[in-house]
Design a protein around this motif. Structure first.
Motif, PDB file in Angstrom:
ATOM      1  N   GLU A  24       0.801  -1.237   0.025  1.00 29.24           N
ATOM      2  CA  GLU A  24       0.051  -0.060  -0.275  1.00 29.24           C
ATOM      3  C   GLU A  24       0.912   1.186  -0.063  1.00 29.24           C
ATOM      4  O   GLU A  24       0.330   2.336  -0.199  1.00 29.24           O
ATOM      5  N   PHE A  25       2.125   1.224   0.020  1.00 29.01           N
ATOM      6  CA  PHE A  25       2.974   2.218   0.617  1.00 29.01           C
ATOM      7  C   PHE A  25       3.017   3.202  -0.687  1.00 29.01           C
ATOM      8  O   PHE A  25       3.226   4.596  -0.435  1.00 29.01           O
ATOM      9  N   ARG A  26       2.847   3.004  -1.906  1.00 30.84           N
ATOM     10  CA  ARG A  26       3.167   3.795  -2.774  1.00 30.84           C
ATOM     11  C   ARG A  26       1.664   4.613  -3.305  1.00 30.84           C
ATOM     12  O   ARG A  26       1.943   5.758  -3.851  1.00 30.84           O
ATOM     13  N   ARG A  27       0.681   4.285  -2.590  1.00 30.43           N
ATOM     14  CA  ARG A  27      -0.699   4.968  -2.940  1.00 30.43           C
ATOM     15  C   ARG A  27      -1.081   5.739  -1.829  1.00 30.43           C
ATOM     16  O   ARG A  27      -1.891   6.658  -2.140  1.00 30.43           O
ATOM     17  N   THR A  28      -0.672   5.473  -0.665  1.00 34.57           N
ATOM     18  CA  THR A  28      -1.018   5.911   0.595  1.00 34.57           C
ATOM     19  C   THR A  28      -0.062   6.811   1.335  1.00 34.57           C
ATOM     20  O   THR A  28       1.115   6.261   1.600  1.00 34.57           O
ATOM     21  N   VAL A  29      -0.294   7.924   2.109  1.00 34.37           N
ATOM     22  CA  VAL A  29       0.647   8.859   2.552  1.00 34.37           C
ATOM     23  C   VAL A  29       0.013   8.329   4.155  1.00 34.37           C
ATOM     24  O   VAL A  29      -0.961   8.591   4.668  1.00 34.37           O
ATOM     25  N   VAL A  30       0.990   7.812   4.857  1.00 31.57           N
ATOM     26  CA  VAL A  30       0.875   7.382   6.308  1.00 31.57           C
ATOM     27  C   VAL A  30       0.780   8.707   7.256  1.00 31.57           C
ATOM     28  O   VAL A  30       1.246   9.823   7.100  1.00 31.57           O
ATOM     29  N   ALA A 105       7.910   6.891  -0.491  1.00 27.76           N
ATOM     30  CA  ALA A 105       6.550   6.776  -0.476  1.00 27.76           C
ATOM     31  C   ALA A 105       5.625   7.881  -0.914  1.00 27.76           C
ATOM     32  O   ALA A 105       4.594   7.766  -1.407  1.00 27.76           O
ATOM     33  N   ALA A 106       6.000   9.561  -0.744  1.00 28.17           N
ATOM     34  CA  ALA A 106       5.441  10.624  -1.072  1.00 28.17           C
ATOM     35  C   ALA A 106       6.546  11.637  -1.228  1.00 28.17           C
ATOM     36  O   ALA A 106       7.515  11.382  -0.743  1.00 28.17           O
ATOM     37  N   VAL A 107       6.154  12.742  -2.130  1.00 29.68           N
ATOM     38  CA  VAL A 107       6.914  13.819  -2.145  1.00 29.68           C
ATOM     39  C   VAL A 107       6.442  15.176  -1.856  1.00 29.68           C
ATOM     40  O   VAL A 107       5.104  15.302  -2.173  1.00 29.68           O
ATOM     41  N   GLY A 108       6.909  16.283  -1.562  1.00 27.56           N
ATOM     42  CA  GLY A 108       6.294  17.532  -1.527  1.00 27.56           C
ATOM     43  C   GLY A 108       6.246  18.071  -3.008  1.00 27.56           C
ATOM     44  O   GLY A 108       6.946  17.815  -3.786  1.00 27.56           O
TER      45      GLY A 108
END
Length: 367
Positions: A24-30, A105-108
């Motif tokens: 799930e980590f590619r699609r969801t910001v924890v 996992a996510a970027v600004g």
């Protein structure tokens, strides 16, 4: 040598899946994750593994990294024990850790060089207040670089903080060039060994002092001379004079030796700067002013008596340096040996083991 934290599963990893399944980590910001916290200063027993630690929102230039492995640095152990308390005590409980290797996992919204799902490795600045001992680490874009496919996450996480510290000293301060002579005092530690490889890659002639057990692999890395510091009169065994000396030990004896072995116009750099110790003793404002005065006095003395430059060297984020580190790591010309790995849940044991290895038999601290 590096000690690593990992997850005991099919993939080497610092932590578990937090509130997300692995896919799930590619699609969801924890919003929360597991992390190791320092609630108070002390020995390894103070470290606490906590669930549901808040993951802050990303700033425009920041990247959220799903950690696969992190290294246990001497600096981590020193901060846990109270080094830098003038800065960190008001921020307790604190997440420590500097190195990380994992996936984006996510970027600004201003990040352009990295994308979600990309494998990366990098290191935080020494004064960063949220470290990498967590399932998810946050680093600035210029603190990360793509991980070479030729090395594992465990191997990658051992490299960046040590190598950037060495790069800062040799390339930014001393500006070493092909054909120059470089002495690394304490070449058996991660920073010292990285410095040897960086200097060799730059075409320099490298000598080092180290423990006897490190001589073979240091010579294999390209050093021309490796002298066992435990032998009596080892200073006399070091041949010639040098354009740059990087002292990773930083005690009065090694400082005196390094300065005396420099050519006029050379650079002496120590990793044992006194800014943090002065700040811890006298407070940030007064302590840093006192440390600046001490450094300036030493610089003037060394310039007058020996005609050399004297500097305290610290790691700083450097995109150019990190890119060179990535290229050298990819080609096999820069490695930091990993001595042992631990599951994330055994972080106390990892710190206990690292504490025992930081100071060698003769009291030399090789970083």
């Amino acid at each position: 040598m590096r000690w690593l934290l990992r997850r005991s599963s099919d993939v080497a990893l610092i932590g578990g899946t937090s509130k997300l399944g692995f896919n799930e980590f590619r699609r969801t910001v924890v919003s929360t994750c597991r992390a190791v916290l320092v609630p108070r200063f002390g020995g390894a027993e103070v470290l606490e593994l906590r669930e549901d630690v808040i993951v802050p929102d990303l700033k425009p230039n920041e990247v959220l990294v799903r950690a696969r492995a992190v290294s246990v640095n001497p600096l981590d152990c020193r901060i846990r024990a109270g080094y830098g308390r003038s800065l960190y005590e008001p921020l307790l409980p604190l997440i420590i850790g500097r190195d990380v290797s994992g996936e984006v996992a996510a970027v600004g919204n201003s990040v352009r060089s990295l994308s979600v799902g990309q494998e990366v490795f990098g290191a935080l600045h020494p004064t960063a207040v949220r470290g990498t001992y967590a399932d998810y680490a946050i680093l600035a874009e210029d603190e990360l670089t793509p991980k070479p496919e030729t090395i594992s996450h465990v191997e990658a996480s051992a490299i960046p903080f040590a190598a950037l510290t060495a790069w800062r000293a040799l390339r930014s301060i001393a500006r070493i060039k092909q054909g120059q002579r470089v002495l690394v005092v304490g070449g058996g530690g991660a920073v010292g060994f990285s410095a040897i490889q960086l200097a060799v890659a730059a075409g320099c002639h490298v000598s080092t002092t180290c423990g006897g057990e490190s001589i073979e692999h240091i010579l294999a890395a390209g050093a021309e001379q490796a002298v066992d510091f435990s032998t009596e009169g080892h200073e006399q065994s070091i041949k010639g004079y040098f354009d740059a000396v990087l002292d990773t030990v930083g005690i009065p004896e090694t400082e005196k030796m390094g300065i005396n072995l420099l050519k006029r116009g050379g650079h002496y750099m120590t990793l044992q700067g006194e800014a943090a110790s002065y700040a811890d003793t006298y407070g940030l404002t007064v302590g840093l002013a006192m440390a600046t005065t001490v450094l300036m006095k030493k610089q003037i003395q060394c310039r007058i008596s020996h005609g050399i430059d004297y500097q305290w060297a610290y790691m700083r984020a450097d995109a150019e340096g990190l890119d060179e580190i990535r290229r050298l790591s990819a080609s096999g010309k820069l490695k930091v040996p990993v001595e042992k790995t631990y599951p994330f849940t055994l972080v106390r044991e990892a710190h206990e083991g690292k504490d025992k290895r930081i100071v060698t038999e003769k009291g030399h601290r090789e970083l």
